[in-house]
Write a protein that holds these residues in place. Structure first.
Motif, PDB file in Angstrom:
ATOM      1  N   VAL A 266     -10.449  -7.802 -12.090  1.00  0.00           N
ATOM      2  CA  VAL A 266      -9.392  -8.154 -13.039  1.00  0.00           C
ATOM      3  C   VAL A 266      -9.391  -9.667 -13.241  1.00  0.00           C
ATOM      4  O   VAL A 266      -9.826 -10.421 -12.362  1.00  0.00           O
ATOM      5  CB  VAL A 266      -8.010  -7.685 -12.543  1.00  0.00           C
ATOM      6  N   PRO A 267      -8.907 -10.127 -14.396  1.00  0.00           N
ATOM      7  CA  PRO A 267      -8.845 -11.573 -14.610  1.00  0.00           C
ATOM      8  C   PRO A 267      -7.983 -12.288 -13.578  1.00  0.00           C
ATOM      9  O   PRO A 267      -8.292 -13.393 -13.151  1.00  0.00           O
ATOM     10  CB  PRO A 267      -8.252 -11.694 -16.026  1.00  0.00           C
ATOM     11  N   SER A 268      -6.883 -11.643 -13.184  1.00  0.00           N
ATOM     12  CA  SER A 268      -6.009 -12.208 -12.162  1.00  0.00           C
ATOM     13  C   SER A 268      -5.232 -11.071 -11.520  1.00  0.00           C
ATOM     14  O   SER A 268      -5.017 -10.015 -12.137  1.00  0.00           O
ATOM     15  CB  SER A 268      -5.042 -13.224 -12.767  1.00  0.00           C
ATOM     16  N   ASP A 273      -0.707  -6.100 -11.559  1.00  0.00           N
ATOM     17  CA  ASP A 273       0.556  -5.598 -11.011  1.00  0.00           C
ATOM     18  C   ASP A 273       1.444  -4.882 -12.029  1.00  0.00           C
ATOM     19  O   ASP A 273       2.423  -4.274 -11.662  1.00  0.00           O
ATOM     20  CB  ASP A 273       1.351  -6.760 -10.406  1.00  0.00           C
ATOM     21  N   GLY A 274       1.123  -4.979 -13.289  1.00  0.00           N
ATOM     22  CA  GLY A 274       1.995  -4.397 -14.300  1.00  0.00           C
ATOM     23  C   GLY A 274       1.436  -3.137 -14.919  1.00  0.00           C
ATOM     24  O   GLY A 274       1.357  -2.075 -14.297  1.00  0.00           O
ATOM     25  N   ARG A 279      -1.039   2.510 -15.311  1.00  0.00           N
ATOM     26  CA  ARG A 279      -2.075   3.374 -15.880  1.00  0.00           C
ATOM     27  C   ARG A 279      -2.956   3.978 -14.791  1.00  0.00           C
ATOM     28  O   ARG A 279      -3.353   5.142 -14.879  1.00  0.00           O
ATOM     29  CB  ARG A 279      -2.937   2.576 -16.861  1.00  0.00           C
ATOM     30  N   LEU A 280      -3.271   3.194 -13.791  1.00  0.00           N
ATOM     31  CA  LEU A 280      -4.080   3.722 -12.695  1.00  0.00           C
ATOM     32  C   LEU A 280      -3.341   4.842 -11.970  1.00  0.00           C
ATOM     33  O   LEU A 280      -3.929   5.871 -11.615  1.00  0.00           O
ATOM     34  CB  LEU A 280      -4.444   2.605 -11.722  1.00  0.00           C
ATOM     35  N   LYS A 306      -5.810  -9.234  -2.329  1.00  0.00           N
ATOM     36  CA  LYS A 306      -6.278  -8.212  -3.263  1.00  0.00           C
ATOM     37  C   LYS A 306      -5.155  -7.208  -3.486  1.00  0.00           C
ATOM     38  O   LYS A 306      -4.076  -7.321  -2.905  1.00  0.00           O
ATOM     39  CB  LYS A 306      -7.513  -7.490  -2.715  1.00  0.00           C
ATOM     40  N   ARG A 307      -5.405  -6.225  -4.326  1.00  0.00           N
ATOM     41  CA  ARG A 307      -4.538  -5.061  -4.466  1.00  0.00           C
ATOM     42  C   ARG A 307      -5.371  -3.836  -4.067  1.00  0.00           C
ATOM     43  O   ARG A 307      -6.579  -3.807  -4.273  1.00  0.00           O
ATOM     44  CB  ARG A 307      -4.033  -4.901  -5.902  1.00  0.00           C
ATOM     45  N   LEU A 308      -4.692  -2.848  -3.523  1.00  0.00           N
ATOM     46  CA  LEU A 308      -5.401  -1.648  -3.089  1.00  0.00           C
ATOM     47  C   LEU A 308      -4.726  -0.416  -3.670  1.00  0.00           C
ATOM     48  O   LEU A 308      -3.512  -0.253  -3.556  1.00  0.00           O
ATOM     49  CB  LEU A 308      -5.417  -1.559  -1.561  1.00  0.00           C
TER      50      LEU A 308
END
Length: 393
Positions: A266-268, A273-274, A279-280, A306-308
């Protein structure tokens, strides 16, 4: 709501599977029925077909003469595409209406004979393929539909072959036995996978895979990754983000825990987070709660954020690592994968370590921590390899 795609070659017994799923509580959307509905007498779809192909495609009572239309489009690629441009958008729109009318906790089964051929695989949470030996299908088509052997063979040849459908299948139901055996397989799928999968999607919950043990390399892992990645890409469209297969299941020949690791670039992280996270989750990849970081290499520096996300599917564990482009953790995941792919010696050493740890430290946390010393050394080796080869992520 869970969206399931159901397909299979003509004569495979797909309708029997659909009927059993309905008996268990599924909402069925029959693509063939919808396709007839959108070209029914008096419909805008039928009027457009007549404009495109002339009134000779009508019967005496004003309905669509499918045989006459088929004779026009069979073997004529341009004519077939013209027909599809008329019917496919209408079928999609009507299918969406029917799905929207289902209950929020429904398992919606979309019975689509040409699901693979028209590229619909990524649009479902799960794709179920019914497969039957060609000889059995020929017998059924002669017995149940009165087709000659030659006609049945032509119909089978006009569809995707078994290998192509198999590549699209999250679930493969073999139907060469009795109806009772088929029903038992469908019931097991319903109770063990579809019902909990729907609940997890609706509640935004990652499925608990239970204890995941080290297994031998599965040559279907890359194919499974490809289906998952296509689903993620469809969920995030029109954003065109980089998606990679990472981790041990991405290294041919390497034993691994049966969890598909995927990296979404992702770009950032703020953008992750939104809308992306929503959608995921809708697509079956809910976010794992709490803050998540990668341990830096070498150990001791600042952790890499990161995000998981995980998988709502109880039968397919996934770790979806969301990392920002060019971040240290993003680069390290790709470097480790590529170095292990390129260096058979390090691959063998890592495999030996994994087997030793699986025997002595099967607990996930202990297993991960015990690998740290080896990973610190591997980080330095991989960076040296990158410098020597000119590797770029």
């Amino acid at each position: 709501m869970l969206m399931v795609g159901l397909t299979g070659g003509i004569g495979s017994g797909k309708s029997a599977v659909a009927a059993r799923l309905v008996a268990r509580g599924a909402v069925l959307i029959d693509a063939d029925r919808v396709a007839r509905e959108v070209v029914a007498p008096g419909s805008a779809g039928l009027a457009e077909i007549v404009d495109a192909f002339s009134p000779r495609v009508l019967t005496a009572d004003g309905s669509l003469d499918r045989a006459a239309l088929g004779a026009i489009v069979f073997g004529d690629e341009a004519a077939r595409r013209r027909l599809e441009a008329i019917t496919h958008p209408r079928v999609r729109a009507r299918t969406a209406e029917l799905a929207a009318a289902a209950a929020p906790d429904a398992v919606v089964v979309n019975d689509v004979p040409l699901l693979v051929e028209v590229g619909l695989v990524p649009t479902y949470h799960l794709v179920v393929v019914v497969e039957t030996a060609v000889a059995t299908r020929l017998e059924r088509l002669a017995r149940d539909r009165g087709m000659t052997r030659e006609e049945a063979q032509r119909r089978i040849a006009a569809q995707a072959d078994d290998a192509r459908r198999r590549a699209a299948a999250d679930v493969l139901l073999r139907n060469d036995g009795s109806l009772a055996a088929l029903h038992a397989a469908v019931d097991a799928l319903w109770d063990g996978r579809l019902v909990p999968y729907e609940r997890n999607v609706r509640e935004r919950r990652v499925a608990d895979p239970g204890r995941v043990e080290l297994v031998e390399y599965d040559p279907t892992w890359p194919q499974q990754y490809a289906r998952l990645a296509a689903r993620i890409r469809h969920a995030l469209a029109p954003a065109d983000l980089r998606i990679d297969h990472i981790g041990s299941t991405a290294v041919p020949g390497l034993a691994a825990k049966d969890v598909i690791d995927i990296q979404l670039t992702v770009p950032s992280l703020a953008e992750a987070d939104g809308e992306f996270a929503r959608r995921l989750a809708d697509a079956g990849f809910p976010r794992v709660s709490g803050d998540r970081w990668d341990d830096p290499r070498p150990v001791g520096g600042d952790r890499w954020e990161k995000r998981l996300h995980g998988s709502a599917d109880p039968a397919r564990p996934v770790s979806l690592h969301v990392r920002s482009a060019d971040s240290p953790g993003w680069r390290h995941a790709l470097l480790m994968r590529d170095h292990l792919r390129a260096d058979p010696g390090q691959r063998a050493a890592y495999l030996l370590l994994k087997r030793e740890l699986a025997a002595s430290a099967p607990d996930s946390a202990a297993y991960t921590t015990a690998r740290d010393p080896w990973f610190d050394e591997e980080y330095l080796r991989a960076e040296e390899w990158a410098a020597q080869t000119g590797w770029r992520p």
